[in-house]
Design a protein around this motif. Structure first.
Motif, PDB file in Angstrom:
ATOM      1  N   SER A 170      45.966  49.213  37.335  1.00 33.20           N
ATOM      2  CA  SER A 170      47.101  48.625  36.694  1.00 33.20           C
ATOM      3  C   SER A 170      46.834  47.300  35.960  1.00 33.20           C
ATOM      4  O   SER A 170      47.374  46.858  35.182  1.00 33.20           O
ATOM      5  CB  SER A 170      48.160  47.977  37.728  1.00 33.20           C
ATOM      6  OG  SER A 170      47.572  47.351  38.755  1.00 33.20           O
ATOM      7  N   LYS A 171      45.581  46.699  36.211  1.00 30.92           N
ATOM      8  CA  LYS A 171      45.372  45.512  35.492  1.00 30.92           C
ATOM      9  C   LYS A 171      44.054  45.744  34.346  1.00 30.92           C
ATOM     10  O   LYS A 171      43.763  44.817  33.587  1.00 30.92           O
ATOM     11  CB  LYS A 171      44.629  44.562  36.516  1.00 30.92           C
ATOM     12  CG  LYS A 171      45.594  44.179  37.433  1.00 30.92           C
ATOM     13  CD  LYS A 171      44.793  43.280  38.536  1.00 30.92           C
ATOM     14  CE  LYS A 171      45.552  42.882  39.760  1.00 30.92           C
ATOM     15  NZ  LYS A 171      44.899  41.957  40.595  1.00 30.92           N
ATOM     16  N   VAL A 196      38.274  41.015  36.714  1.00 29.23           N
ATOM     17  CA  VAL A 196      39.790  40.923  36.661  1.00 29.23           C
ATOM     18  C   VAL A 196      40.048  40.493  38.256  1.00 29.23           C
ATOM     19  O   VAL A 196      41.067  39.895  38.615  1.00 29.23           O
ATOM     20  CB  VAL A 196      40.904  42.192  36.408  1.00 29.23           C
ATOM     21  CG1 VAL A 196      40.646  43.237  37.406  1.00 29.23           C
ATOM     22  CG2 VAL A 196      42.162  41.644  35.842  1.00 29.23           C
ATOM     23  N   GLU A 214      43.971  37.842  34.411  1.00 28.05           N
ATOM     24  CA  GLU A 214      44.972  38.607  34.912  1.00 28.05           C
ATOM     25  C   GLU A 214      44.957  39.994  34.349  1.00 28.05           C
ATOM     26  O   GLU A 214      45.647  40.941  35.210  1.00 28.05           O
ATOM     27  CB  GLU A 214      46.211  37.893  34.327  1.00 28.05           C
ATOM     28  CG  GLU A 214      46.296  36.555  34.821  1.00 28.05           C
ATOM     29  CD  GLU A 214      47.598  36.038  34.438  1.00 28.05           C
ATOM     30  OE1 GLU A 214      48.911  36.238  34.587  1.00 28.05           O
ATOM     31  OE2 GLU A 214      47.406  35.014  33.408  1.00 28.05           O
ATOM     32  N   GLU A 215      44.277  40.345  33.348  1.00 36.24           N
ATOM     33  CA  GLU A 215      44.245  41.795  32.721  1.00 36.24           C
ATOM     34  C   GLU A 215      42.836  41.883  32.037  1.00 36.24           C
ATOM     35  O   GLU A 215      42.408  40.846  31.183  1.00 36.24           O
ATOM     36  CB  GLU A 215      45.268  42.113  31.843  1.00 36.24           C
ATOM     37  CG  GLU A 215      46.461  42.748  32.474  1.00 36.24           C
ATOM     38  CD  GLU A 215      47.426  43.162  31.458  1.00 36.24           C
ATOM     39  OE1 GLU A 215      48.732  43.365  32.000  1.00 36.24           O
ATOM     40  OE2 GLU A 215      47.458  43.433  30.240  1.00 36.24           O
TER      41      GLU A 215
END
Length: 193
Positions: free
Chosen positions: A67-68, A25, A31-32
């Motif tokens: 967070s990803k 990532v 992006e995720e």
């Protein structure tokens, strides 16, 4: 959003999985990353698997601070045995706003031509490949394919089998697991027998 799907039984999820997911990532156009917990891999013995909800809980705890990177139980609701091509079609129907890509180790790419409807997967999805030490060669059709992207991720030689055996044999395997994962495994007495 461009999302990489990282499939695994995650029995249990370990720092190697997190290193690869985070590298993917942070060092590609993904992006995720969604860590897709597979209910049962047709190539693995089911008896050694923790129940689905426990493996999902371990992935949830392991990824909470990233967070990803997200946990996914999308395959729990699909008929078994399930194939990646069906999951990709299902998740793409559910989330048409996203572009889903497949993440796999180089060892899986070597046997990719044996996957159910692999041509359909390649037609509709990009594949991001991380290096693994494995015997054999990648099929020539996959060597320079426009939808297959090799990401120069670290080679991590940690396996869930090694961790399960270590726990069973009363070895200290804590450095191989995130703190949250180790605490849950220890609290639930997993893999001790």
């Amino acid at each position: 959003m461009k999302i990489g799907l990282y499939f695994g039984t995650f029995n249990p999820i370990h720092v190697g999985h997190l290193i690869i997911a985070n590298h993917m990532v942070e060092n590609s156009d993904l992006e995720e990353i969604w860590m897709v917990v597979t209910p049962h891999n047709p190539f693995k013995k089911k008896s050694s698997l923790l129940e689905n909800n426990h493996r999902f809980e371990l992935v949830y705890r392991a990824t909470e601070n990233y967070s990803k990177i997200k946990p996914s139980n999308i395959e729990f609701k699909l008929p078994q045995p399930n194939y990646t091509v069906h999951t990709l079609a299902h998740i793409s129907d559910l989330h048409p706003e996203n572009e889903f890509c497949l993440i796999m180790g180089e060892d899986n790419l070597k046997s990719f031509h044996k996957w159910k409807n692999y041509e359909v997967i390649l037609e509709n999805h990009h594949i991001y490949v991380y290096p693994r030490i494995a015997e054999g060669k990648v099929e020539s059709q996959f060597s320079n394919h426009s939808k297959i992207h090799k990401v120069d991720a670290p080679i991590v030689q940690i396996s869930s089998t090694m961790i399960r055996n270590g726990i069973k044999n009363k070895k200290n395997i804590q450095p191989l697991l995130s703190k949250e994962v180790w605490e849950y495994i220890d609290e639930m007495n997993f893999y001790k027998k």
